[in-house]
Design a protein around this motif. Structure first.
Motif, mmCIF file in Angstrom:
data_model
loop_
_atom_site.group_PDB
_atom_site.id
_atom_site.type_symbol
_atom_site.label_atom_id
_atom_site.label_comp_id
_atom_site.label_asym_id
_atom_site.label_seq_id
_atom_site.Cartn_x
_atom_site.Cartn_y
_atom_site.Cartn_z
ATOM 1 N N LEU A 105 4.925 15.701 11.654
ATOM 2 C CA LEU A 105 5.563 16.314 10.493
ATOM 3 C C LEU A 105 5.949 15.270 9.460
ATOM 4 C CD1 LEU A 105 7.817 18.924 12.294
ATOM 5 C CD2 LEU A 105 5.698 19.337 11.058
ATOM 6 N N VAL A 106 6.362 14.105 9.924
ATOM 7 C CA VAL A 106 6.692 13.024 8.992
ATOM 8 C C VAL A 106 5.475 12.665 8.154
ATOM 9 C CG1 VAL A 106 7.279 10.569 8.844
ATOM 10 C CG2 VAL A 106 8.576 12.058 10.355
ATOM 11 N N PHE A 107 4.322 12.526 8.821
ATOM 12 C CA PHE A 107 3.108 12.149 8.096
ATOM 13 C C PHE A 107 2.660 13.267 7.151
ATOM 14 C CE2 PHE A 107 2.308 9.784 12.275
ATOM 15 C CZ PHE A 107 2.997 8.669 11.830
ATOM 16 N N ALA A 108 2.679 14.502 7.646
ATOM 17 C CA ALA A 108 2.275 15.631 6.799
ATOM 18 C C ALA A 108 3.212 15.784 5.610
ATOM 19 C CB ALA A 108 2.238 16.921 7.617
ATOM 20 N N THR A 156 -13.368 -2.962 5.996
ATOM 21 C CA THR A 156 -14.087 -3.023 7.255
ATOM 22 C C THR A 156 -13.359 -2.130 8.271
ATOM 23 O OG1 THR A 156 -12.797 -4.904 8.066
ATOM 24 C CG2 THR A 156 -14.784 -5.392 6.777
ATOM 25 N N PRO A 157 -13.997 -1.767 9.378
ATOM 26 C CA PRO A 157 -13.300 -0.956 10.390
ATOM 27 C C PRO A 157 -11.999 -1.573 10.879
ATOM 28 C CG PRO A 157 -15.648 -0.946 10.814
ATOM 29 C CD PRO A 157 -15.439 -1.918 9.696
ATOM 30 N N SER A 158 -11.978 -2.900 11.047
ATOM 31 C CA SER A 158 -10.741 -3.537 11.504
ATOM 32 C C SER A 158 -9.639 -3.424 10.456
ATOM 33 C CB SER A 158 -11.001 -5.010 11.841
ATOM 34 O OG SER A 158 -11.481 -5.712 10.709
ATOM 35 N N GLU A 159 -10.009 -3.476 9.182
ATOM 36 C CA GLU A 159 -9.010 -3.330 8.119
ATOM 37 C C GLU A 159 -8.498 -1.895 8.045
ATOM 38 O OE1 GLU A 159 -10.388 -6.728 4.871
ATOM 39 O OE2 GLU A 159 -11.449 -4.802 4.942
ATOM 40 N N VAL A 160 -9.367 -0.928 8.313
ATOM 41 C CA VAL A 160 -8.914 0.463 8.381
ATOM 42 C C VAL A 160 -7.921 0.639 9.517
ATOM 43 C CG1 VAL A 160 -9.619 2.845 8.832
ATOM 44 C CG2 VAL A 160 -11.002 1.401 7.332
ATOM 45 N N SER A 161 -8.240 0.063 10.670
ATOM 46 C CA SER A 161 -7.338 0.158 11.824
ATOM 47 C C SER A 161 -5.974 -0.442 11.508
ATOM 48 C CB SER A 161 -7.957 -0.559 13.030
ATOM 49 O OG SER A 161 -9.172 0.036 13.421
ATOM 50 N N GLN A 162 -5.981 -1.590 10.862
ATOM 51 C CA GLN A 162 -4.718 -2.238 10.518
ATOM 52 C C GLN A 162 -3.930 -1.410 9.514
ATOM 53 O OE1 GLN A 162 -3.278 -4.937 11.922
ATOM 54 N NE2 GLN A 162 -1.523 -4.357 10.659
ATOM 55 N N THR A 163 -4.621 -0.776 8.577
ATOM 56 C CA THR A 163 -3.950 0.071 7.590
ATOM 57 C C THR A 163 -3.247 1.244 8.262
ATOM 58 O OG1 THR A 163 -5.535 -0.504 5.854
ATOM 59 C CG2 THR A 163 -4.310 1.548 5.576
ATOM 60 N N VAL A 164 -3.915 1.866 9.225
ATOM 61 C CA VAL A 164 -3.320 2.991 9.949
ATOM 62 C C VAL A 164 -2.087 2.535 10.718
ATOM 63 C CG1 VAL A 164 -3.690 4.713 11.756
ATOM 64 C CG2 VAL A 164 -5.505 4.222 10.110
ATOM 65 N N ARG A 165 -2.186 1.407 11.375
ATOM 66 C CA ARG A 165 -1.025 0.902 12.124
ATOM 67 C C ARG A 165 0.142 0.584 11.200
ATOM 68 N NH1 ARG A 165 -5.181 -1.804 15.199
ATOM 69 N NH2 ARG A 165 -4.958 -3.652 13.872
ATOM 70 N N THR A 166 -0.162 0.000 10.054
ATOM 71 C CA THR A 166 0.897 -0.402 9.119
ATOM 72 C C THR A 166 1.611 0.803 8.524
ATOM 73 O OG1 THR A 166 -0.291 -2.451 8.567
ATOM 74 C CG2 THR A 166 1.393 -1.694 7.025
ATOM 75 N N THR A 223 1.735 3.952 9.574
ATOM 76 C CA THR A 223 2.472 4.762 10.555
ATOM 77 C C THR A 223 3.767 4.086 10.969
ATOM 78 O OG1 THR A 223 1.102 3.783 12.325
ATOM 79 C CG2 THR A 223 0.412 5.912 11.435
ATOM 80 N N LYS A 224 3.738 2.769 11.073
ATOM 81 C CA LYS A 224 4.964 2.046 11.394
ATOM 82 C C LYS A 224 5.988 2.188 10.278
ATOM 83 C CE LYS A 224 7.575 -0.984 13.566
ATOM 84 N NZ LYS A 224 8.245 -0.678 14.862
ATOM 85 N N ALA A 225 5.507 2.148 9.047
ATOM 86 C CA ALA A 225 6.421 2.256 7.906
ATOM 87 C C ALA A 225 7.014 3.652 7.782
ATOM 88 C CB ALA A 225 5.678 1.889 6.616
ATOM 89 N N LEU A 226 6.236 4.681 8.085
ATOM 90 C CA LEU A 226 6.704 6.059 7.892
ATOM 91 C C LEU A 226 7.480 6.594 9.091
ATOM 92 C CD1 LEU A 226 3.584 7.717 6.189
ATOM 93 C CD2 LEU A 226 5.673 6.869 5.103
ATOM 94 N N ALA A 227 7.001 6.303 10.300
ATOM 95 C CA ALA A 227 7.606 6.901 11.494
ATOM 96 C C ALA A 227 8.399 5.923 12.340
ATOM 97 C CB ALA A 227 6.511 7.559 12.351
ATOM 98 N N GLY A 228 8.330 4.641 11.992
ATOM 99 C CA GLY A 228 9.041 3.651 12.789
ATOM 100 C C GLY A 228 8.334 3.316 14.092
#
Length: 501
Positions: A192-195, A300-310, A312-317
């Motif tokens: 819900l936080v992400f949505a 690159t795929p690794s940069e996409v992965s890092q973006t998702v991790r970053t 989600t950490k910022a929004l949901a902790g």
């Protein structure tokens, strides 16, 4: 025979075998599926480090660790894989897994393996090789090398033995252990936080379409998050989306095409429709993004992965991966009653078996329907319930009209459930659905009122569930579920909280 002599004889055998094989070509061509073009490895015989391009990055395939003779065999193995259509990253991974196993065990073991007669191979594999394997990946690499040696008639190996090699067991690994345990699923409150964040950002963008409210990097991050959230795309799929894959229609709808990945046909692609409310993010990013890069996100795929991790950490902790979103989206489909065919199509699977694990972890059908009655994509944002006060009927009747919560969702009159401390005209959220989780809401201390609201809202949810199950599995479909859960918690709280006038 001493150990050094034993090594020498085997490596001499390697050298002798390779002289009888066709020489390595002066140029090895392989397909770069990220940049979608053919590339070449020049002079592979004379160098022990092959410069290659993998997933948008410059890398190299290293053979320098292997002794003379053996490294030539390994070069032929990797070259054979590339020339027969194997992906460059797969062959590089195979070589890396074999190298790790080689240095992690006694090298005599591999020599004994090569000297083992094929009819004795299964027993030696189980007793001698299996205990040294770290997992399925190094076993797969060794078996790939053995099959290659069979095709090249190395020593006593023959092409007829390839089936024997393929049938060799590998260490058991539960590929779906994280799914069965549930640890890969994103909790509903974080979904819900992400949505909510995507909805809020999109709303701001729509209210001021000509202003630069977000930077290019922020727009890129939200677009990537929406693709993970809505369709569970892998980082490799997102990174491979090109500008031509984004199609914007005059109606405002946006369709995105992406490669299915892990399919026998590299050209297989799927097309998905972006949620209408989030289309503004893609339009804004496409309008303001730099034009030279061919790839839409230039990641690159690794940069996409890092973006998702970053993000989600910022929004949901808490950090989540693209894989977590993929598993969560799949489980949402199953929990909402989607068929195995729908799940396979959603995931881009060529078989129905891969998605069966999500049914194994799901609850029974009756529970699924009850859970689905709490979900719908059309309602406003929800926050965790935090009730500390209630209101009597007498006090509610003396409250100003603008502070009495009420509405007509889908023609169903719901009113008098409580009081808004700031007043509905000052609230940008949809009442009824947002109020139960709002800190400004004071609930009426009459359970029958909230029970009736719960019953009416379930009728609305049921109509969506019956109309189109795949729609009911969309990200925002979780929001009404949390609302109905909040009403039930309100009913529970009313049993122990004292009313305030």
């Amino acid at each position: 025979m001493s150990k050094p002599e034993q090594h020498l004889n085997m490596f001499e055998l390697f050298a002798l075998a390779t002289t009888q094989w066709p020489p390595l070509p002066s140029l090895i061509r392989y397909f770069d599926d990220y940049d979608e073009r053919y590339r070449s490895i020049k002079c592979p015989q004379s160098t022990n480090c092959w410069d290659v391009r993998i997933n948008g990055r410059d890398e190299y395939i290293d053979f320098s660790w292997a002794e003379e003779g053996m490294n030539t065999v390994l070069k032929h193995w990797v070259a054979d894989g590339l020339l027969t259509g194997r992906r460059c990253n797969a062959m590089n991974s195979y070589l890396g897994e074999f190298r790790s196993w080689w240095f992690g065990t006694d090298s005599d073991l591999f020599i004994q393996l090569l000297k083992t007669r094929p009819d004795q191979l299964p027993s030696f594999w189980v007793s001698g090789i299996m205990p040294t394997l770290l997992g399925k990946s190094d076993a797969t690499a060794i078996k790939s090398l053995l099959r290659f040696l069979c095709r090249r008639n190395f020593a006593e190996w023959h092409p007829a033995y390839t089936q024997t090699v393929s049938a060799l067991p590998t260490p058991h690994r539960d590929l779906y252990g994280r799914i069965r345990s549930g640890e890969c699923f994103i909790p509903a409150e974080h979904q819900l936080v992400f949505a909510n964040k995507l909805n809020a950002v999109s709303k701001r963008m729509n209210s001021k379409p000509n202003s630069n409210l977000l930077s290019i990097n922020d727009l890129k991050s939200y677009c990537i998050l929406s693709l993970c959230f809505q369709y569970g795309l892998r980082p490799g799929q997102i990174a491979r989306i090109s500008k031509s894959d984004i199609r914007i229609f005059e109606t405002g709808a946006i369709h995105v095409a992406f490669p299915l990945m892990k399919q026998r046909k590299d050209s297989s692609r799927a097309i998905r429709r972006i949620k209408r409310e989030w289309c503004i993010l893609f339009r804004a990013y496409k309008e303001h993004a730099p034009s030279p890069p061919i790839k839409f996100f230039d990641f690159t795929p690794s940069e996409v992965s890092q973006t998702v991790r970053t993000i989600t950490k910022a929004l949901a902790g808490k950090t989540y991966t693209a894989g977590d979103f993929r598993h969560t989206a799949s489980q949402r489909l199953v929990d909402s009653g989607a068929s195995a065919v729908s799940v396979a199509e959603f995931l881009g699977h060529s078989t129905l078996t891969a998605g069966s694990v999500y049914y194994d972890t799901s609850t029974n059908q009756a529970e699924l329907v009850n859970k689905a009655l709490s979900i719908s994509p059309i309602y406003s944002t929800i926050h965790q319930v935090a009730h500390t006060r209630t209101l009597s009927r007498y006090a509610l009747e003396r409250t100003s009209e603008e502070k009495i919560v009420g509405g007509m969702p889908h023609g169903i009159p719901i009113t008098g459930i409580g009081k808004c401390m700031v007043g509905q005209p000052n609230c940008q959220l949809n009442p009824i659905f947002s109020c139960y989780n709002c800190r400004h809401f004071v609930a009426l201390n009459e359970p029958q009122i909230h029970t009736a609201a719960l019953k009416d809202l379930r009728k609305v949810a049921r109509s969506f569930f019956d109309a189109e199950r795949l729609t009911n599995a969309t990200p925002a479909f979780l929001q009404l579920q949390e609302t109905l859960n909040a009403i039930e918690r309100t009913l529970t709280d009313l049993k122990c909280l004292k009313p305030r006038g």
